[in-house]
Structures are given as C-alpha cells and as structure tokens.
Write a protein that holds these residues in place. Structure first.
Motif, short mmCIF file in Angstrom:
data_model
loop_
_atom_site.label_atom_id
_atom_site.label_comp_id
_atom_site.label_asym_id
_atom_site.label_seq_id
_atom_site.Cartn_x
_atom_site.Cartn_y
_atom_site.Cartn_z
N TRP A 57 -1.89 3.55 -8.22
CA TRP A 57 -1.47 3.04 -9.56
C TRP A 57 -2.25 2.90 -10.46
N THR A 59 -3.38 0.24 -14.13
CA THR A 59 -2.94 -1.09 -14.73
C THR A 59 -3.73 -0.96 -16.11
N HIS A 68 -6.09 2.43 -9.45
CA HIS A 68 -6.37 1.83 -8.14
C HIS A 68 -5.75 2.81 -7.04
N SER A 119 4.52 4.28 -5.78
CA SER A 119 3.13 4.30 -6.03
C SER A 119 2.32 4.49 -4.65
N SER A 221 5.26 -2.98 -1.71
CA SER A 221 4.05 -3.68 -1.69
C SER A 221 2.88 -2.61 -1.54
N TYR A 222 2.08 -2.68 -2.66
CA TYR A 222 0.89 -1.41 -2.60
C TYR A 222 -0.39 -2.31 -2.56
N TYR A 223 -1.48 -1.86 -1.86
CA TYR A 223 -2.77 -2.52 -1.66
C TYR A 223 -3.93 -1.66 -1.72
N THR A 229 -6.82 -5.58 -4.65
CA THR A 229 -5.53 -5.51 -5.59
C THR A 229 -4.21 -5.20 -5.12
N ARG A 230 -3.30 -5.58 -5.94
CA ARG A 230 -2.08 -4.86 -5.20
C ARG A 230 -0.96 -4.81 -6.28
N ARG A 231 0.00 -4.16 -6.03
CA ARG A 231 1.28 -4.19 -6.81
C ARG A 231 2.20 -4.35 -6.06
N VAL A 233 6.61 -4.25 -6.15
CA VAL A 233 7.61 -3.42 -7.05
C VAL A 233 9.09 -3.83 -6.14
#
Length: 313
Positions: A57, A59, A68, A119, A221-223, A229-231, A233
C-alpha cells in the motif's frame, strides 16, 4: 513471427470435496495437458507448489508518496513430470494432446487460508514450467484454494458471549433518561452463510424512541515486517435493524437475525503480515444520540460446528 508449438495449456485438479478446496496434509493431484502442433524438443517439465502472502500500500501525497510492502513465503517445493532421459538431455514430443498426471502432498502446518483483499493477498499456486533447448522456460501458473481448517468444536468457541451497557441520554440541563442493553450471542464461531441470533434485552427510560441495530464488520489489517507500519481497513458486510423500543419502556426482549454473507472469507489470525478479523456490533440509541454499543469479536470458519475434521493417516 514464429508460431508457438505449445497450445491449449490446462490444469485440472482432482476435487477432494464439494468446494474444491485443499488443506494441510491433503494431496493436490490432477492432470496437466497441452497440445503440441509440431515435433518439439523438451528438456524437462517441472511443477512448483507455492504458498505465500503479499501486501502493498502507499501513503502520503503524490509528491511525497511512500510505498510499503512485505512478502512472506509459507512453503515452496517442486517435482518433475518429465526429466532429461537421453544423452542429449532432451525428449522430442510428437504432435497431439499430451496429458501428465501430478500428485503433490501439502505440508501440515498452520498456514492462512486463501484471501484477496484491498492491499494484500494470500495465494497458493501450482506452476508448470516447460523447459525447451535454447529457450527461456515457459511457466503456467494456476491458483488453487487453500483453507486452514480449525476445530470449531472447541469449548471456548462454543461458549456464549454476552455484554451489558447503559447510559443516560441528554445533557446536564436536560436529562432524557437511562437506556440499557444486554446482548448475547450463542457462540463465538460461525461459518459463511450462517444466521447469527442476537438475543437482546432493552430498557428505554428516555423520552424518545430508541432503535437497535446490528452489523457485521470485517477488518483487514496489513503490516510490514516486524509490524513497523500498518494499514487497517474496516468493511461493513451487512446490517439489520431491530424493532424500535418505545419511550419509557422498562423491559423488552427481542432477537435480531444477522446473516453472514456466504462469500465471506474465513478469519486469518495466523499470518504476521495480513490479518482478517470480524466483529459484530450491536447498537441501541435514539436519532439524537449516538447511544450505546456492544462489540463481539467472532471467528469465521469453513468447518461448521459439530463437523469432525478429517484425520490424516
């Protein structure tokens, strides 16, 4: 332009169940077939079975964009369907349709289920690589669906979940009254397509009509590695409204039926770079107030309750 000698490549899997899915310890088997339009020399035909997760993803603004990503491989192994069997290291394949059966045991392990998200992706593939003299190896990739089957009959997954919450509506100068909600689920584990029965007891001491609502939320959840770092959704997968509760109602018992979409993927909580979790949110309040809410983390499994897991010998 030279005509490609290999046409109509196909992979057919032997289904082990009605959903055509595979799990740890299963044997992935089937046939790969293709047409040869002219005599063709082939050095080898190799199959590769791979399981991995990828996330990516971005940012920041367009000018200060940051990317990332992370990749995690679960397993990777190969075998030959056709090996070098002559002094020249080549086998000449005549024109026609050629079929090669394959059989690949999957390792036992706690691997996440197949998933495609906003993602990231968890994918399991069978790759057939055909190597010809003086040519780059031609690879044909076919995905298959992997399911991490959990024991859905564990006592802690079958125990009821319950929550009680209350609040006073209004402000200091204009108190409307107290509302109370107790919500209960019959268990924690469900399967796609199942209807969740939410048993509720409401008390509406306010001067306004209060309404209950239940919704199912999926959280992707993406790491990056080490979770630096995480995203996160959140995705709403469905909601349902309960019957309104009139003002000054001391007690009302109700059941809210919330159906889980049949296509919802199972919970993924065993991957360090990608998680998929689910929450049932039950709300009770008036139009003029955010009201109160109870959250129930649940687990989605492809193994229905009271269905025994297959025994691998």
């Amino acid at each position: 332009m030279f005509q490609q000698p290999i046409k109509n490549f196909k992979v057919n899997f032997n289904a082990l169940n009605a959903d055509s899915t595979f799990s740890g310890g299963d044997t992935v088997s089937g046939q790969t077939s293709f047409d040869i339009i002219k005599p063709t020399k082939i050095t080898s035909i190799k199959i590769i079975v791979n399981g991995k997760a990828n996330v990516h993803w971005s940012t920041g603004s367009r000018k200060h964009r940051r990317h990332h990503s992370a990749t995690l491989e679960f397993f990777n192994f190969n075998n030959f369907l056709l090996q070098e069997n002559s002094a020249a290291g080549e086998t000449e394949i005549p024109p026609g349709t050629h079929v090669y059966p394959f059989m690949c045991p999957l390792p036992n392990g706690n691997f996440p289920s197949s998933f495609t998200g906003l993602s990231g992706k968890v994918s399991y593939t069978l790759t057939v690589g055909i190597k010809r003299p003086w040519h780059l190896s031609k690879e044909y990739v076919t995905e298959f669906t992997y399911v991490n089957r959990i024991d859905a009959n564990q006592p802690h997954l079958l125990a009821p979940l319950s929550g009680t919450i209350d609040t006073t509506l209004g402000c200091l100068c204009c108190v409307s009254g107290r509302i109370t909600m107790t919500a209960t689920l019959q268990k924690k584990v469900f399967f796609p397509g199942e209807t969740v029965i939410i048993v509720c007891d409401f008390s509406n001491g306010s001067s306004r009509v209060a309404s209950p609502k239940a919704k199912l939320q999926q959280i992707q959840s993406y790491y990056t590695h080490n979770r630096g770092t995480r995203r996160i959704v959140p995705i709403n997968l469905g909601s349902v409204n309960g019957d309104p509760v009139a003002a000054r109602t001391p007690c009302k018992h109700a059941e809210i039926m919330l159906t889980i979409p049949p296509t919802a993927p199972p919970t993924i909580d065993n991957c360090s770079i990608l998680n998929v979790t689910y929450v049932i949110e039950v709300n009770f309040g008036t139009r003029a107030s955010p009201g109160i809410q109870v959250l129930f983390p649940i687990i989605l499994s492809y193994t229905p309750v009271n269905t025994p897991l297959p025994i691998c010998e």
